[in-house]
Design a protein around this motif. Structure first.
Motif, mmCIF file in Angstrom:
data_model
loop_
_atom_site.group_PDB
_atom_site.id
_atom_site.type_symbol
_atom_site.label_atom_id
_atom_site.label_comp_id
_atom_site.label_asym_id
_atom_site.label_seq_id
_atom_site.Cartn_x
_atom_site.Cartn_y
_atom_site.Cartn_z
ATOM 1 N N GLY A 99 0.864 -1.180 0.000
ATOM 2 C CA GLY A 99 0.000 0.000 0.000
ATOM 3 C C GLY A 99 0.894 1.221 0.000
ATOM 4 N N SER A 100 0.460 2.304 -0.639
ATOM 5 C CA SER A 100 1.391 3.435 -0.739
ATOM 6 C C SER A 100 1.614 4.115 0.609
ATOM 7 C CB SER A 100 0.923 4.441 -1.791
ATOM 8 O OG SER A 100 -0.294 5.032 -1.416
ATOM 9 N N LYS A 101 0.672 3.965 1.556
ATOM 10 C CA LYS A 101 0.796 4.687 2.830
ATOM 11 C C LYS A 101 2.089 4.342 3.563
ATOM 12 C CE LYS A 101 -1.784 5.522 7.100
ATOM 13 N NZ LYS A 101 -2.982 5.118 7.872
ATOM 14 N N LEU A 126 4.843 6.279 1.998
ATOM 15 C CA LEU A 126 4.813 7.707 2.346
ATOM 16 C C LEU A 126 5.471 7.927 3.703
ATOM 17 C CD1 LEU A 126 1.073 8.709 1.558
ATOM 18 C CD2 LEU A 126 2.965 8.510 -0.032
ATOM 19 N N TYR A 148 -2.943 14.942 3.210
ATOM 20 C CA TYR A 148 -3.048 13.590 3.761
ATOM 21 C C TYR A 148 -2.147 13.511 4.999
ATOM 22 C CZ TYR A 148 -3.283 8.460 3.600
ATOM 23 O OH TYR A 148 -3.494 7.136 3.894
ATOM 24 N N TYR A 186 1.939 12.534 5.478
ATOM 25 C CA TYR A 186 3.118 13.348 5.096
ATOM 26 C C TYR A 186 3.714 13.965 6.356
ATOM 27 C CZ TYR A 186 0.250 13.488 0.796
ATOM 28 O OH TYR A 186 -0.545 13.173 -0.256
ATOM 29 N N ASN A 234 0.394 16.620 -3.989
ATOM 30 C CA ASN A 234 -0.608 15.567 -4.191
ATOM 31 C C ASN A 234 -1.737 16.092 -5.086
ATOM 32 O OD1 ASN A 234 -3.363 14.629 -2.075
ATOM 33 N ND2 ASN A 234 -2.568 13.442 -3.782
ATOM 34 N N ASN A 246 -6.270 15.124 -2.459
ATOM 35 C CA ASN A 246 -7.059 14.786 -1.291
ATOM 36 C C ASN A 246 -6.648 15.782 -0.199
ATOM 37 O OD1 ASN A 246 -8.305 13.656 0.912
ATOM 38 N ND2 ASN A 246 -6.959 11.874 1.039
ATOM 39 N N ASP A 278 2.485 12.481 -4.702
ATOM 40 C CA ASP A 278 1.584 11.402 -4.274
ATOM 41 C C ASP A 278 0.394 11.416 -5.234
ATOM 42 O OD1 ASP A 278 0.431 9.418 -2.748
ATOM 43 O OD2 ASP A 278 -0.441 10.812 -1.300
ATOM 44 N N PRO A 335 -2.297 8.892 -6.085
ATOM 45 C CA PRO A 335 -3.160 7.699 -6.144
ATOM 46 C C PRO A 335 -4.506 7.911 -6.834
ATOM 47 C CG PRO A 335 -3.253 8.635 -3.945
ATOM 48 C CD PRO A 335 -2.219 9.419 -4.697
ATOM 49 N N TYR A 336 -4.854 9.180 -7.131
ATOM 50 C CA TYR A 336 -6.170 9.434 -7.745
ATOM 51 C C TYR A 336 -6.071 9.723 -9.243
ATOM 52 C CZ TYR A 336 -7.652 9.631 -2.915
ATOM 53 O OH TYR A 336 -7.897 9.300 -1.601
ATOM 54 N N SER A 387 -0.754 3.854 -6.438
ATOM 55 C CA SER A 387 -1.435 2.818 -5.670
ATOM 56 C C SER A 387 -2.483 2.131 -6.516
ATOM 57 C CB SER A 387 -2.100 3.500 -4.475
ATOM 58 O OG SER A 387 -2.902 2.601 -3.782
ATOM 59 N N SER A 394 -5.076 1.034 -4.942
ATOM 60 C CA SER A 394 -6.242 1.141 -4.058
ATOM 61 C C SER A 394 -7.440 1.800 -4.731
ATOM 62 C CB SER A 394 -5.878 1.937 -2.806
ATOM 63 O OG SER A 394 -4.947 1.236 -2.032
ATOM 64 N N LYS A 395 -7.203 2.955 -5.365
ATOM 65 C CA LYS A 395 -8.317 3.715 -5.925
ATOM 66 C C LYS A 395 -8.496 3.389 -7.402
ATOM 67 C CE LYS A 395 -7.509 5.868 -1.992
ATOM 68 N NZ LYS A 395 -8.262 6.022 -0.787
ATOM 69 N N ARG A 446 -3.628 -3.768 -0.327
ATOM 70 C CA ARG A 446 -2.389 -3.110 0.077
ATOM 71 C C ARG A 446 -1.298 -3.325 -0.972
ATOM 72 N NH1 ARG A 446 -3.976 0.092 1.320
ATOM 73 N NH2 ARG A 446 -2.328 0.941 2.606
HETATM 74 C C1 LIG Z 1 -3.617 11.244 -0.936
HETATM 75 C C2 LIG Z 1 -3.491 9.826 -0.508
HETATM 76 N N1 LIG Z 1 -2.291 9.256 -0.510
HETATM 77 C C3 LIG Z 1 -2.125 7.982 -0.142
HETATM 78 C C4 LIG Z 1 -3.192 7.206 0.275
HETATM 79 C C5 LIG Z 1 -2.919 5.802 0.718
HETATM 80 O O1 LIG Z 1 -3.318 4.867 -0.193
HETATM 81 P P1 LIG Z 1 -2.903 3.344 -0.073
HETATM 82 O O2 LIG Z 1 -2.061 3.179 1.164
HETATM 83 O O3 LIG Z 1 -4.179 2.585 0.034
HETATM 84 O O4 LIG Z 1 -2.137 3.026 -1.303
HETATM 85 C C6 LIG Z 1 -4.466 7.764 0.302
HETATM 86 C C7 LIG Z 1 -5.596 6.966 0.781
HETATM 87 O O5 LIG Z 1 -6.679 7.426 1.016
HETATM 88 C C8 LIG Z 1 -4.614 9.101 -0.090
HETATM 89 O O6 LIG Z 1 -5.807 9.709 -0.068
#
Ligand SMILES: Cc1ncc(COP(=O)(O)O)c(C=O)c1O
Length: 390
Positions: free
Chosen positions: A100-102, A105, A126, A129, A172, A176, A204, A206-207, A235, A237-238, A246
């Motif tokens: 997962g990217s979190k 980060l 987010y 960071y 980002n 977000n 970052d 992911p969107y 990621s 994820s989205k 993850r």
């Molecule tokens: C801006 C941003 N970065 C990173 C993430 C983390 O994504 P993930 O860990 O699921 O790849 C999110 C998840 O909501 C996000 O909104």
């Protein structure tokens, strides 16, 4: 027992506290509508799940998976960046799969930040960071994102002495929590500044594939010179509705990728092989369904924006992400409104303050529930706003 100061001084992850409050209400039998978290509610396509299940049947799939992802996954990520953004990546040196990217980060701060170093962080942004920087002993310098600047940071407003102490800057887009998008010129200026002051750009993204109305989000790495100064986090994820799997990635500057690999190989042992097989299927399989899925999000977005505006919120129509960033009705603070709505309407929206001080006066409302549920949430909010005073 003594808990380390590093943790004692760290603010708790705000979403974790709210999840507990919501659970307590649900245990009492209330149905809470959670518009607070950006967790895609639709599944990935069946061919992705099948690839993962088939891989799990292989008796050799259950060993330690290795530290840097399978060659197939690294190649699939590189192929995605070529196809989607026209960016060429060396799968050996410029691609690192993440759990997962979190986690990436957070861990990248350990690779870049020494005690007292400054990291430039968007506000609102987010939370990881900031928390990653603090865990590594760094100092956070907030760059406010203001509506009048399209929620882009004013790169020229950062004081010279802060730039000189900065080791990294987070950006980002699509953003977000604000839903804002960035033009390539913004990234061009960023590369110039990163070169001049010698800091690392951490983009970052992911969107990038959750976009509407014909908008196509770029990658920071599309800009000339970007890979000399930065990396991008992405990621599944989205993009692929795979938040629970993850699987994410860091791509770009080989030196940063190598340093992050050094951190991670001492901390974790990679991603379960069948999940990597499913990720390869997602990245390499048909992509048309994404457009259709975005159509579902777009319909929800439109219902939500219209409903919020009718209730006295002010908001733009986002061209990307899963969120409407709405200014709360007059008289309310973000926290007071979010608390009141959770307590009295059983509707949770994330107060903007969760994302930093500049989030005051806003709530982030996610459209990760179906249209019926959005309508019900709006009706509940309307009832409470009629009765409650700020
Ligand atoms: C801006 C941003 N970065 C990173 C993430 C983390 O994504 P993930 O860990 O699921 O790849 C999110 C998840 O909501 C996000 O909104």
């Amino acid at each position: 027992m003594r808990i380390a100061r590093r943790i004692r001084d760290l603010p708790p992850y705000v979403f974790a506290g709210v999840a507990r409050r919501i659970r307590e209400k649900e245990v009492r039998g209330e149905r809470v509508i959670n518009l607070g978290i950006g967790s895609p509610d639709m599944p990935p396509p069946d061919f992705v799940v099948r690839a993962m299940v088939e891989a799990a049947r292989d008796p050799s799939a259950h060993r330690y998976p290795g530290y840097v992802g399978t060659p197939e996954l690294r190649r699939a990520v590189a192929a995605y960046y070529r196809r989607r953004f026209g960016v060429e990546l060396d799968p050996e040196r410029e691609v690192l799969p993440l759990i997962g990217s979190k986690e990436g980060l957070a861990h990248v701060a350990w690779a870049l930040v020494d005690q007292g170093d400054v990291v430039l962080v968007p506000d609102p942004g987010y939370p990881t960071y900031r928390l990653g920087t603090l865990l590594a002993g760094g100092e956070v310098f907030f760059m406010p994102l203001k509506p009048e600047s399209g929620f882009l940071p004013d790169l020229e407003a950062v004081p010279e002495e802060v730039y000189r102490r900065a080791v990294a800057m987070w950006v980002n887009y699509p953003n977000n929590p604000t839903g804002a998008v960035a033009p390539l010129d913004f990234y061009r200026r960023l590369v110039e500044l990163a070169r001049h002051y010698d800091f690392v750009v951490l983009s970052d993204n992911p969107y990038a594939d959750v976009t509407f109305d014909g908008y196509r989000a770029p990658s920071f790495l599309q800009v000339e010179g970007a890979r000399e100064v930065g990396v991008e986090f992405n990621s599944l994820s989205k993009t692929y509705n795979m938040a629970g799997w993850r699987v994410g990635m860091a791509v770009g500057n080989a030196e940063v990728v190598k340093a992050l690999t050094r951190v991670k190989s001492n901390v974790d042992t990679g991603i379960f092989l069948p999940l990597q097989a499913g990720a390869v299927a997602a990245l390499e399989g048909p992509q048309e369904w994404i457009e259709e899925r975005n159509g579902v999000y777009r319909e929800r977005r439109d219902v939500l924006v219209a409903g919020l505006r009718a209730l006295g919120f002010t908001c733009d129509v986002p061209r990307a992400t899963l969120y409407v960033w709405a200014r709360v009705p007059a008289g309310w603070t973000a926290d007071a409104l979010a608390d009141t709505l959770l307590d009295r309407a059983g509707v949770w929206m994330t107060p903007g303050t969760f994302f930093g001080p500049s989030g005051e006066g806003f709530v982030r409302v996610a459209f990760t529930v179906d249209v019926e549920t959005i309508r019900e949430a709006l009706a509940r909010v309307e009832r409470v706003l009629k009765e409650a005073t700020p």
